[in-house]
Design an enzyme around this catalytic site. Structure first.
Site, mmCIF file in Angstrom:
data_model
loop_
_atom_site.group_PDB
_atom_site.id
_atom_site.type_symbol
_atom_site.label_atom_id
_atom_site.label_comp_id
_atom_site.label_asym_id
_atom_site.label_seq_id
_atom_site.Cartn_x
_atom_site.Cartn_y
_atom_site.Cartn_z
ATOM 1 N N GLY A 1 6.854 62.055 -14.325
ATOM 2 C CA GLY A 1 5.960 63.155 -15.206
ATOM 3 C C GLY A 1 5.034 62.447 -15.947
ATOM 4 O O GLY A 1 4.354 62.926 -16.814
ATOM 5 N N ASN B 1 1.798 62.711 -14.781
ATOM 6 C CA ASN B 1 0.810 63.635 -14.724
ATOM 7 C C ASN B 1 0.837 64.764 -15.704
ATOM 8 O O ASN B 1 0.075 65.232 -16.281
ATOM 9 C CB ASN B 1 0.668 64.337 -13.381
ATOM 10 C CG ASN B 1 -0.376 63.445 -12.298
ATOM 11 O OD1 ASN B 1 -1.343 63.210 -12.540
ATOM 12 N ND2 ASN B 1 0.535 62.848 -11.483
ATOM 13 N N ASN C 1 -2.484 71.870 -7.440
ATOM 14 C CA ASN C 1 -1.534 70.811 -7.145
ATOM 15 C C ASN C 1 -2.564 69.398 -7.225
ATOM 16 O O ASN C 1 -3.890 69.478 -6.838
ATOM 17 C CB ASN C 1 -1.199 70.789 -5.577
ATOM 18 C CG ASN C 1 -0.455 69.746 -5.064
ATOM 19 O OD1 ASN C 1 0.588 69.091 -5.842
ATOM 20 N ND2 ASN C 1 -0.534 69.071 -3.873
ATOM 21 N N HIS D 1 -3.051 65.708 -5.509
ATOM 22 C CA HIS D 1 -2.615 64.905 -4.688
ATOM 23 C C HIS D 1 -3.034 63.479 -4.501
ATOM 24 O O HIS D 1 -4.407 63.583 -4.598
ATOM 25 C CB HIS D 1 -2.932 65.595 -3.061
ATOM 26 C CG HIS D 1 -2.459 64.775 -1.858
ATOM 27 N ND1 HIS D 1 -1.102 64.755 -1.488
ATOM 28 C CD2 HIS D 1 -3.108 64.212 -0.824
ATOM 29 C CE1 HIS D 1 -1.208 63.979 -0.352
ATOM 30 N NE2 HIS D 1 -2.190 63.466 0.100
ATOM 31 N N ASP E 1 -0.998 70.939 1.339
ATOM 32 C CA ASP E 1 -2.356 70.205 0.963
ATOM 33 C C ASP E 1 -3.577 70.843 1.684
ATOM 34 O O ASP E 1 -4.653 70.240 1.794
ATOM 35 C CB ASP E 1 -2.179 68.874 1.263
ATOM 36 C CG ASP E 1 -0.912 67.966 0.414
ATOM 37 O OD1 ASP E 1 -0.377 67.199 1.017
ATOM 38 O OD2 ASP E 1 -0.732 68.463 -0.671
ATOM 39 N N GLU F 1 -5.874 60.624 -11.144
ATOM 40 C CA GLU F 1 -5.096 61.986 -11.017
ATOM 41 C C GLU F 1 -4.956 62.115 -12.634
ATOM 42 O O GLU F 1 -5.198 63.452 -13.043
ATOM 43 C CB GLU F 1 -3.705 61.372 -10.810
ATOM 44 C CG GLU F 1 -3.541 61.099 -9.425
ATOM 45 C CD GLU F 1 -2.218 60.941 -8.929
ATOM 46 O OE1 GLU F 1 -1.196 61.524 -9.497
ATOM 47 O OE2 GLU F 1 -1.732 59.809 -8.220
HETATM 48 C C1 GRF Z 1 2.720 60.513 -7.823
HETATM 49 O O1 GRF Z 1 2.928 59.621 -6.506
HETATM 50 C C2 GRF Z 1 1.446 61.203 -7.832
HETATM 51 O O2 GRF Z 1 0.572 60.636 -7.387
HETATM 52 C C3 GRF Z 1 1.972 62.392 -7.314
HETATM 53 O O3 GRF Z 1 3.405 62.686 -7.814
HETATM 54 C C4 GRF Z 1 3.957 61.363 -8.183
HETATM 55 C C5 GRF Z 1 4.664 61.251 -9.064
HETATM 56 O O4 GRF Z 1 3.711 61.804 -10.242
HETATM 57 N N1 GRF Z 1 1.133 63.563 -7.723
HETATM 58 P P1 GRF Z 1 4.271 62.026 -11.852
HETATM 59 O O5 GRF Z 1 4.427 60.690 -12.452
HETATM 60 O O6 GRF Z 1 5.928 62.654 -11.722
HETATM 61 O O7 GRF Z 1 3.416 62.844 -12.310
#
Ligand code: GRF
Length: 204
Positions: free
Chosen positions: A16, A18, A112, A114, A155, A185
């Site tokens: 989590g 992001n 999303n 990526h 994607d 990100e």
């Molecule tokens: C990471 O590899 C990120 O690049 C991709 O999902 C994975 C986990 O992300 N989007 P998060 O820390 O759970 O947000």
């Protein structure tokens, strides 16, 4: 008079980071046209659920198995999205496939993040650390992250934002993943969410 804000649901599966970037961006004002009203995970032990709860955001584990497979899983998610009157769905480290039936219900309303510069290193089987392993194996000197709308092609949706990140000679997949998260990100996703949230509240 409280301004209208887009109601956001974030779908997660793992740590989590992001989601945390989105939570922090709402607090700092980078995201001001939307607010996170719901977090859903397909993984009961996802730390992302804890991050949501620590910030007073309703967080729900939805089990594919307990809902009888993909159809029941998606039905449960749709019920929650309707209950919380969600306007925008953000996949943030969400490691589960959503069917064309599901994504077609929300055109230009699912985002999303990526961890590569699409169309490189994306599609079937390219997720998490595997993306960075593939970039290092190919020997590319630049990678990055992409925010795109989600459609039925993994994607494959319209690209919204991208940011390049240099690959360094000593990079391991883990080191590279962290740099892509920090430099790309965690910056792109809040920016994209603010852009789309702003569009949503001006069109209503
Ligand atoms: C990471 O590899 C990120 O690049 C991709 O999902 C994975 C986990 O992300 N989007 P998060 O820390 O759970 O947000």
């Amino acid at each position: 008079m409280t301004e209208k804000k887009a109601r956001i649901a974030v779908l997660v599966s793992g740590g989590g980071t992001n989601l945390q970037a989105l939570i922090d961006a709402c607090k700092s004002g980078i995201i001001r046209s939307g607010e996170i009203k719901l977090v859903i995970s397909n993984n009961a032990s996802a730390y992302a659920l804890t991050r949501a709860r620590d910030n007073g955001i309703h967080a729900v584990f939805v089990s594919r198995k307990k809902n009888g497979g993909q159809e029941g899983f998606e039905r449960k998610i749709k019920e929650l999205l309707e209950k919380y009157e969600i306007d925008l769905i953000v996949l943030a480290g969400f490691m589960s496939i959503l069917s064309a039936d599901f994504t077609s219900r929300y055109p230009r309303r699912i985002l999303n993040i990526h961890p590569s510069l699409i169309p490189s290193f994306c599609g079937e089987g390219f997720y998490g650390l595997k993306v960075h392993e593939a970039a290092l194996a190919r020997g590319v000197k630049v990678t990055g992250a992409t925010v795109h709308f989600v459609n039925e092609i993994p994607d494959g949706g319209e690209i919204l934002l991208q940011k390049a990140v240099a690959i360094l000679p000593a990079d391991t997949p883990e080191v590279l993943q962290k740099r892509v998260m920090e430099e790309a990100e965690w910056k792109l996703l809040p920016q994209a969410v603010e852009m789309v949230s702003g569009d949503i509240i001006t069109e209503e």
